[in-house]
Write a protein that holds these residues in place. Structure first.
Motif, PDB file in Angstrom:
ATOM      1  N   LEU A 101      11.900  25.948   1.056  1.00  0.00           N
ATOM      2  CA  LEU A 101      13.266  25.371   0.312  1.00  0.00           C
ATOM      3  C   LEU A 101      12.968  23.441  -0.283  1.00  0.00           C
ATOM      4  CD1 LEU A 101      15.994  26.840  -1.529  1.00  0.00           C
ATOM      5  CD2 LEU A 101      17.249  25.677   0.814  1.00  0.00           C
ATOM      6  N   LEU A 102      12.674  23.438  -1.344  1.00  0.00           N
ATOM      7  CA  LEU A 102      12.704  22.648  -2.181  1.00  0.00           C
ATOM      8  C   LEU A 102      14.109  22.099  -2.263  1.00  0.00           C
ATOM      9  CD1 LEU A 102       9.463  21.725  -3.993  1.00  0.00           C
ATOM     10  CD2 LEU A 102       9.908  22.366  -1.722  1.00  0.00           C
ATOM     11  N   ARG A 103      14.859  21.152  -1.948  1.00  0.00           N
ATOM     12  CA  ARG A 103      16.198  20.588  -2.998  1.00  0.00           C
ATOM     13  C   ARG A 103      16.116  19.304  -3.402  1.00  0.00           C
ATOM     14  NH1 ARG A 103      20.619  22.862   0.483  1.00  0.00           N
ATOM     15  NH2 ARG A 103      19.973  23.907   2.141  1.00  0.00           N
ATOM     16  N   ILE A 104      15.746  19.887  -4.842  1.00  0.00           N
ATOM     17  CA  ILE A 104      15.605  18.770  -5.973  1.00  0.00           C
ATOM     18  C   ILE A 104      16.512  17.419  -6.758  1.00  0.00           C
ATOM     19  CG2 ILE A 104      13.764  18.048  -7.928  1.00  0.00           C
ATOM     20  CD1 ILE A 104      12.907  21.001  -7.000  1.00  0.00           C
ATOM     21  N   VAL A 105      16.471  16.948  -6.341  1.00  0.00           N
ATOM     22  CA  VAL A 105      17.674  16.323  -6.826  1.00  0.00           C
ATOM     23  C   VAL A 105      17.005  15.340  -8.013  1.00  0.00           C
ATOM     24  CG1 VAL A 105      19.571  14.142  -6.550  1.00  0.00           C
ATOM     25  CG2 VAL A 105      19.041  16.430  -5.002  1.00  0.00           C
ATOM     26  N   ASN A 106      17.909  15.129  -9.420  1.00  0.00           N
ATOM     27  CA  ASN A 106      18.033  14.284  -9.787  1.00  0.00           C
ATOM     28  C   ASN A 106      18.182  12.917 -10.047  1.00  0.00           C
ATOM     29  OD1 ASN A 106      16.732  12.890 -12.386  1.00  0.00           O
ATOM     30  ND2 ASN A 106      16.595  14.379 -14.182  1.00  0.00           N
ATOM     31  N   ALA A 107      17.998  12.132  -9.967  1.00  0.00           N
ATOM     32  CA  ALA A 107      18.948  11.010  -9.515  1.00  0.00           C
ATOM     33  C   ALA A 107      18.499   9.602 -10.348  1.00  0.00           C
ATOM     34  CB  ALA A 107      19.301   9.854  -7.836  1.00  0.00           C
ATOM     35  N   GLY A 118      22.105  13.529 -12.581  1.00  0.00           N
ATOM     36  CA  GLY A 118      22.697  14.110 -11.649  1.00  0.00           C
ATOM     37  C   GLY A 118      23.002  15.960 -11.340  1.00  0.00           C
ATOM     38  N   GLN A 119      22.786  16.250 -11.666  1.00  0.00           N
ATOM     39  CA  GLN A 119      21.539  17.402 -11.373  1.00  0.00           C
ATOM     40  C   GLN A 119      20.738  18.237 -10.343  1.00  0.00           C
ATOM     41  OE1 GLN A 119      20.108  19.479 -15.066  1.00  0.00           O
ATOM     42  NE2 GLN A 119      22.384  20.205 -15.827  1.00  0.00           N
ATOM     43  N   THR A 120      21.120  18.906 -10.023  1.00  0.00           N
ATOM     44  CA  THR A 120      19.777  19.436  -8.397  1.00  0.00           C
ATOM     45  C   THR A 120      19.634  21.164  -8.899  1.00  0.00           C
ATOM     46  OG1 THR A 120      22.005  20.370  -7.073  1.00  0.00           O
ATOM     47  CG2 THR A 120      21.410  17.908  -7.117  1.00  0.00           C
ATOM     48  N   THR A 121      18.807  21.277  -7.752  1.00  0.00           N
ATOM     49  CA  THR A 121      17.671  22.668  -8.412  1.00  0.00           C
ATOM     50  C   THR A 121      16.846  23.594  -7.009  1.00  0.00           C
ATOM     51  OG1 THR A 121      17.817  22.353 -10.315  1.00  0.00           O
ATOM     52  CG2 THR A 121      16.457  24.141  -8.885  1.00  0.00           C
ATOM     53  N   ASN A 122      17.846  23.926  -6.613  1.00  0.00           N
ATOM     54  CA  ASN A 122      17.282  24.469  -5.070  1.00  0.00           C
ATOM     55  C   ASN A 122      15.736  25.884  -5.457  1.00  0.00           C
ATOM     56  OD1 ASN A 122      18.576  23.045  -3.700  1.00  0.00           O
ATOM     57  ND2 ASN A 122      19.914  24.504  -1.881  1.00  0.00           N
ATOM     58  N   ALA A 123      14.861  24.888  -5.160  1.00  0.00           N
ATOM     59  CA  ALA A 123      13.615  26.438  -5.187  1.00  0.00           C
ATOM     60  C   ALA A 123      12.413  26.648  -4.215  1.00  0.00           C
ATOM     61  CB  ALA A 123      12.976  25.616  -6.743  1.00  0.00           C
ATOM     62  N   LEU A 124      12.475  27.522  -3.951  1.00  0.00           N
ATOM     63  CA  LEU A 124      11.633  28.869  -3.264  1.00  0.00           C
ATOM     64  C   LEU A 124      10.161  28.470  -3.173  1.00  0.00           C
ATOM     65  CD1 LEU A 124      13.203  31.864  -2.072  1.00  0.00           C
ATOM     66  CD2 LEU A 124      13.315  29.575  -1.016  1.00  0.00           C
ATOM     67  N   LEU A 125       9.243  27.643  -2.941  1.00  0.00           N
ATOM     68  CA  LEU A 125       7.868  27.238  -3.043  1.00  0.00           C
ATOM     69  C   LEU A 125       7.030  27.836  -1.506  1.00  0.00           C
ATOM     70  CD1 LEU A 125       5.365  25.593  -3.988  1.00  0.00           C
ATOM     71  CD2 LEU A 125       6.058  24.046  -2.351  1.00  0.00           C
ATOM     72  N   GLU A 131      12.596  23.086   4.895  1.00  0.00           N
ATOM     73  CA  GLU A 131      13.583  22.403   3.929  1.00  0.00           C
ATOM     74  C   GLU A 131      12.955  21.348   3.796  1.00  0.00           C
ATOM     75  OE1 GLU A 131      17.677  23.137   4.436  1.00  0.00           O
ATOM     76  OE2 GLU A 131      17.817  25.501   4.637  1.00  0.00           O
ATOM     77  N   VAL A 132      13.257  20.750   2.574  1.00  0.00           N
ATOM     78  CA  VAL A 132      12.079  19.759   1.649  1.00  0.00           C
ATOM     79  C   VAL A 132      13.474  19.463   0.862  1.00  0.00           C
ATOM     80  CG1 VAL A 132      10.349  19.014   0.793  1.00  0.00           C
ATOM     81  CG2 VAL A 132       9.848  20.818   1.994  1.00  0.00           C
ATOM     82  N   ILE A 133      13.337  17.169   0.841  1.00  0.00           N
ATOM     83  CA  ILE A 133      14.272  16.865   0.075  1.00  0.00           C
ATOM     84  C   ILE A 133      13.383  16.285  -0.451  1.00  0.00           C
ATOM     85  CG2 ILE A 133      16.039  15.083  -0.448  1.00  0.00           C
ATOM     86  CD1 ILE A 133      17.292  17.217   1.179  1.00  0.00           C
ATOM     87  N   ILE A 134      13.795  16.423  -2.045  1.00  0.00           N
ATOM     88  CA  ILE A 134      13.226  15.555  -3.089  1.00  0.00           C
ATOM     89  C   ILE A 134      13.773  15.138  -4.183  1.00  0.00           C
ATOM     90  CG2 ILE A 134      11.344  16.362  -5.266  1.00  0.00           C
ATOM     91  CD1 ILE A 134      10.414  18.124  -3.617  1.00  0.00           C
ATOM     92  N   VAL A 135      13.390  13.691  -4.291  1.00  0.00           N
ATOM     93  CA  VAL A 135      14.784  13.002  -5.208  1.00  0.00           C
ATOM     94  C   VAL A 135      13.958  12.657  -6.102  1.00  0.00           C
ATOM     95  CG1 VAL A 135      16.740  11.305  -4.961  1.00  0.00           C
ATOM     96  CG2 VAL A 135      16.940  12.691  -2.939  1.00  0.00           C
ATOM     97  N   LEU A 136      14.285  12.418  -7.329  1.00  0.00           N
ATOM     98  CA  LEU A 136      13.557  11.648  -8.536  1.00  0.00           C
ATOM     99  C   LEU A 136      14.633  10.836  -8.923  1.00  0.00           C
ATOM    100  CD1 LEU A 136      12.516  15.334 -10.281  1.00  0.00           C
ATOM    101  CD2 LEU A 136      11.584  13.846  -8.299  1.00  0.00           C
ATOM    102  N   GLY A 137      13.829   9.510  -9.226  1.00  0.00           N
ATOM    103  CA  GLY A 137      14.160   9.091 -10.075  1.00  0.00           C
ATOM    104  C   GLY A 137      14.031   8.162 -11.104  1.00  0.00           C
ATOM    105  N   GLU A 138      14.508   6.977 -11.237  1.00  0.00           N
ATOM    106  CA  GLU A 138      13.642   5.270 -12.211  1.00  0.00           C
ATOM    107  C   GLU A 138      13.462   4.576 -11.882  1.00  0.00           C
ATOM    108  OE1 GLU A 138      14.615   5.961 -16.854  1.00  0.00           O
ATOM    109  OE2 GLU A 138      16.779   7.017 -15.638  1.00  0.00           O
ATOM    110  N   TRP A 139      12.296   3.600 -12.393  1.00  0.00           N
ATOM    111  CA  TRP A 139      12.256   2.239 -11.565  1.00  0.00           C
ATOM    112  C   TRP A 139      12.369   0.925 -12.480  1.00  0.00           C
ATOM    113  CZ3 TRP A 139      12.963   0.079  -6.812  1.00  0.00           C
ATOM    114  CH2 TRP A 139      12.426  -1.190  -6.915  1.00  0.00           C
ATOM    115  N   TRP A 140      12.592   0.001 -12.231  1.00  0.00           N
ATOM    116  CA  TRP A 140      12.447  -1.156 -13.220  1.00  0.00           C
ATOM    117  C   TRP A 140      12.338  -2.246 -13.105  1.00  0.00           C
ATOM    118  CZ3 TRP A 140      16.478   2.702 -14.583  1.00  0.00           C
ATOM    119  CH2 TRP A 140      16.610   2.691 -15.941  1.00  0.00           C
ATOM    120  N   LYS A 141      11.241  -2.918 -13.032  1.00  0.00           N
ATOM    121  CA  LYS A 141      10.075  -4.421 -12.534  1.00  0.00           C
ATOM    122  C   LYS A 141      12.049  -5.316 -12.430  1.00  0.00           C
ATOM    123  CE  LYS A 141       6.169  -2.859 -14.101  1.00  0.00           C
ATOM    124  NZ  LYS A 141       4.228  -2.995 -14.872  1.00  0.00           N
ATOM    125  N   SER A 142      12.628  -5.002 -13.740  1.00  0.00           N
ATOM    126  CA  SER A 142      13.596  -5.815 -14.100  1.00  0.00           C
ATOM    127  C   SER A 142      14.709  -5.206 -13.749  1.00  0.00           C
ATOM    128  CB  SER A 142      13.653  -6.476 -15.307  1.00  0.00           C
ATOM    129  OG  SER A 142      12.846  -6.656 -15.736  1.00  0.00           O
TER     130      SER A 142
END
Length: 519
Positions: free
Chosen positions: A183-189, A227-234, A122-133
């Motif tokens: 199993l990819l545990r994908i989180v959109n943060a 805020g959504q999460t998706t589990n996907a088999l790869l 199982e693998v955690i994948i957290v997606l995010g955004e980055w500001w330089k400021s």
């Protein structure tokens, strides 16, 4: 702490970005002590956790608790009742969740298998955004000007953007072995953007969203909102080599987005250093058909063990027109300020937590007259009305314990129509229908899926369209409903449900903990 190319001070949890993953099992009691070592107030929200009768642990500042002040601490204590899967935790005050976030993994009870083939890893994948400021400076400046804030400077996969302008980061690497299943545990943060997720040359089998099992289906592109999460088999079934992992924004209207594509690498064991990398084909920014196909494919498992208990008879039928507007602002650049609203009410945050006011019968904090329908109906997806001004108020809508609720979330064309990922605290709901244009209360319900609709805690309302959700109000307390695009939450696209106690102590809010923060 992960360092991105533009170095700046950021707020983190335990020095990590993304923060540590919380592991537990269904039925476990979770106790987390949060100590605030920064100059800003803080809270943590356990996004998607039902918080049955434990609203004090939910986390949104001034809704269920006063924030944790500098040098103070608070113990979040809650039970994971009837839930298993992937969720997330994040700060729920100002824009802190840009860097204060992480995954929650709720494993099934011991001896209870997944309703899909057991993965090798199982693998955690957290997606995010980055500001330089500094993100707080970004939104504060925007609010002073009355305009939209600057978009982020990069997207991230587990804190890394991958190669980007003026940045040599190689990005995140997922190591796999041929023939194994992951199993990819994908989180959109992410703070403000719905995202596409792809792995070049590979299909993914969706088995869960928002900690609710789904009927499995295959796709080459995942659509996932903040805020959504998706589990996907790869399944690692391709030739040895490197394959690009990519995330990119979705926006099918004129609203600005951060158009940087974050990339990582799927690396097969045994790949030679000079092996080529297979690139991913990124969906267009406005790929509405891709998002529609993905959302239409989602269905609840609806098995004997995991039934879809969709409310059939409705006690409260609510119609919420959501969108943005314009209010006067003498000190702003153009004499006006961008705002957001539900049923023409831009929510004003109180200075005392609403749950505290409800529990102790403190008057003057809120009013219970939130409108069940727009006060002045109009063509919601047609030409916007001449007057786009909203009213301000701290208004709540009351629900009786165990009553059934339908909310039609109607997107509007005020200023600019766009997709709204909408989150309900304290509950899962069933997304029974959606459509483009104005909701038709006579004909659209005929096409509702009341058999196996997807069960979620956060749902996208399509651009210029509507989504209908249903839930049973069996969790007493104070529960936030808001757009999970942080800019719209800041502008006022939010409201509160107050769910009354039922009969007896097992249907009532638990007393507040002794260390509940004070305002």
């Amino acid at each position: 702490m992960t360092r991105l190319c533009a170095s700046k001070p950021i707020i983190t949890v335990n020095g990590k970005f993304p923060g540590p993953t919380l592991y537990a099992r269904e039925g476990d009691t979770v106790i987390v002590r949060v100590v605030n070592h920064v100059k800003d107030n803080a809270t943590i929200q356990w996004h998607g956790v039902r918080q049955l009768r434990t609203g004090w642990a939910d986390g949104p500042a001034y809704i269920t608790q006063c924030p944790i002040q500098t040098g103070q601490s608070y113990v979040y204590n809650f039970n994971l009742t009837g839930q298993r899967g992937t969720l997330l935790w994040h700060a729920h005050i100002n824009w802190q969740r840009a860097t204060v976030h992480g995954a929650i993994v709720i494993l099934p009870k011991r001896g209870v298998p997944y309703p899909f083939p057991k993965p090798d890893k199982e693998v955690i994948i957290v997606l995010g955004e980055w500001w330089k400021s500094d993100v707080e400076a970004v939104i504060n400046q925007a609010m002073q000007l009355g305009q939209a804030p600057n978009v982020s400077d990069a997207h991230t996969i587990n804190g890394l953007p991958g190669p980007a302008p003026n940045c040599s980061s190689k990005g995140y690497t997922l190591h796999v072995e041929n023939g194994k299943t992951y199993l990819l545990r994908i989180v959109n943060a992410a703070v403000n953007e719905e995202l596409f997720f792809k792995i070049a040359g590979h299909n993914l089998t969706i088995v869960e969203v928002d900690a609710s099992y789904t009927k499995p289906f295959k796709t080459d592109t995942i659509f996932i909102g903040p805020g959504q999460t998706t589990n996907a088999l790869l399944t690692a079934n391709k030739e040895t080599g490197n394959y690009v992992i990519a995330i990119s924004p979705f926006m099918d209207t004129v609203v600005a987005t951060d158009n940087q594509t974050a990339t990582g690498t799927l690396h097969y064991k045994g790949t030679l250093a000079f092996s080529p990398t297979t690139l991913a084909t990124i969906p267009p920014r406005n790929a509405t058909p891709v998002t529609t196909k993905f959302m239409d494919s989602l269905r609840s498992l609806n098995s004997k063990q995991y039934p879809a208990n969709v409310p059939k008879n409705i006690d409260h039928s609510l119609f919420f027109a959501i969108g943005v507007g314009v209010n006067p602002c003498p000190t702003c650049v153009n004499g006006s300020r961008a705002v957001a609203d539900i049923n023409n009410v831009s929510f004003v945050m109180p200075t005392t937590a609403i749950l505290q006011a409800h529990y102790y019968n403190i008057s003057g904090v809120y009013t219970d007259d939130f409108p069940a329908n727009p006060l002045i109906p109009y063509n919601y997806t047609g030409s916007p009305p001449t007057n786009m001004q909203t009213m301000n108020g701290t208004k709540v809508y009351r629900l009786g314990y165990n009553s059934t609720v339908q909310v039609v979330l109607q997107g509007t064309s005020m200023i600019a129509p766009e997709s709204h990922p909408t989150h309900l605290h304290g509950y899962n709901f069933y997304a029974v229908g959606k459509g483009v244009g104005n909701y038709d209360p006579k004909n659209d319900p005929k096409n509702f899926n009341l058999v196996d609709p997807v069960e979620r805690n956060t749902i996208s309302v399509p651009t210029g369209g509507w989504t209908a959700i249903r839930f049973r109000a069996d969790n007493p307390g104070v529960w936030f409903l808001h757009c999970h695009l942080e800019v719209h939450t800041t502008w006022g696209l939010k409201m509160v449900f107050v769910v009354e106690n039922g009969k007896g102590p097992t249907e009532s809010i638990l007393p507040p903990p002794s260390d509940l923060p004070k305002c």
